[in-house]
Design an enzyme around this catalytic site. Sequence first.
Site, PDB file in Angstrom:
ATOM      1  N   TYR A  48       2.291  -3.576  -5.678  1.00 33.30           N
ATOM      2  CA  TYR A  48       2.883  -2.319  -5.234  1.00 33.30           C
ATOM      3  C   TYR A  48       4.313  -2.557  -4.744  1.00 33.30           C
ATOM      4  O   TYR A  48       5.247  -1.832  -5.125  1.00 33.30           O
ATOM      5  CB  TYR A  48       2.013  -1.693  -4.134  1.00 33.30           C
ATOM      6  CG  TYR A  48       2.643  -0.504  -3.467  1.00 33.30           C
ATOM      7  CD1 TYR A  48       2.764   0.697  -4.144  1.00 33.30           C
ATOM      8  CD2 TYR A  48       3.126  -0.593  -2.171  1.00 33.30           C
ATOM      9  CE1 TYR A  48       3.357   1.799  -3.538  1.00 33.30           C
ATOM     10  CE2 TYR A  48       3.710   0.499  -1.560  1.00 33.30           C
ATOM     11  CZ  TYR A  48       3.830   1.689  -2.239  1.00 33.30           C
ATOM     12  OH  TYR A  48       4.423   2.767  -1.634  1.00 33.30           O
ATOM     13  N   GLU A  99       0.039   8.964   1.131  1.00 33.04           N
ATOM     14  CA  GLU A  99       0.586   8.699   2.472  1.00 33.04           C
ATOM     15  C   GLU A  99      -0.127   9.517   3.544  1.00 33.04           C
ATOM     16  O   GLU A  99      -0.365   9.029   4.640  1.00 33.04           O
ATOM     17  CB  GLU A  99       2.095   8.967   2.520  1.00 33.04           C
ATOM     18  CG  GLU A  99       2.923   7.934   1.799  1.00 33.04           C
ATOM     19  CD  GLU A  99       2.879   6.531   2.381  1.00 33.04           C
ATOM     20  OE1 GLU A  99       2.389   6.332   3.518  1.00 33.04           O
ATOM     21  OE2 GLU A  99       3.340   5.611   1.683  1.00 33.04           O
ATOM     22  N   TRP A 111      -1.938   0.440   4.587  1.00 39.16           N
ATOM     23  CA  TRP A 111      -1.590   0.840   3.232  1.00 39.16           C
ATOM     24  C   TRP A 111      -2.463   0.101   2.238  1.00 39.16           C
ATOM     25  O   TRP A 111      -2.813   0.630   1.187  1.00 39.16           O
ATOM     26  CB  TRP A 111      -0.097   0.593   2.982  1.00 39.16           C
ATOM     27  CG  TRP A 111       0.363   1.141   1.675  1.00 39.16           C
ATOM     28  CD1 TRP A 111       0.917   0.433   0.648  1.00 39.16           C
ATOM     29  CD2 TRP A 111       0.305   2.494   1.210  1.00 39.16           C
ATOM     30  NE1 TRP A 111       1.206   1.267  -0.412  1.00 39.16           N
ATOM     31  CE2 TRP A 111       0.847   2.539  -0.094  1.00 39.16           C
ATOM     32  CE3 TRP A 111      -0.149   3.687   1.759  1.00 39.16           C
ATOM     33  CZ2 TRP A 111       0.936   3.719  -0.849  1.00 39.16           C
ATOM     34  CZ3 TRP A 111      -0.057   4.849   1.001  1.00 39.16           C
ATOM     35  CH2 TRP A 111       0.478   4.856  -0.284  1.00 39.16           C
TER      36      TRP A 111
END
Length: 181
Positions: free
Chosen positions: A15, A37, A45
């Site tokens: 990512y 998000e 995350w």
Amino acid sequence: MERCAWAKSDLDKQYHDQEWGKPHHEDAALFELLILETMQAGLSWSTILAKRENYRAALEGFDPVKIQYYDQTKIEELLLNPGLVRNKLKMYSIPKNAAAFLAVQKEYGSFDAYLWSFVGYQTIVNFYEEGEKTPIKTALSEKIAKDMKKKGFSFIGPVTCYAFLQAAGLINDHESACRFK
């Protein structure tokens, strides 16, 4: 140092190397990042990245046109999905945010035009040293989050908004020694 210190797992590295801090201008990609998000708030995350494909499948490829019509029955179905973060408030924000997203598209021609107007269509590049704390919110994220809430978005405060701006590449917070900056 090859990459930012936070990118530890293989998923994080992928990512980080391919998406994070890189400008995104496709509305579909921006909507996906926005939803992810909002799901991440209060979690790592890495947790959300591990569930990303589950979200794509459960949310029909992050199609806001379909998602805006999700009703209580559909939300209850999503809340039973073990591949998703099963937080009721976050889940109910998904169709609300889809509707707000579509309204912004209609008003501005694209969500991209709306969002990037806040930064003059230029990525803000910060230079933090390894281990130096990046902010969790800024005056910019407070301004955008406030405007988004006024436009009907939910579950998007200044901290979540700042993470979204980083993910979408409006803000590039790669550490100064990172080769991906």
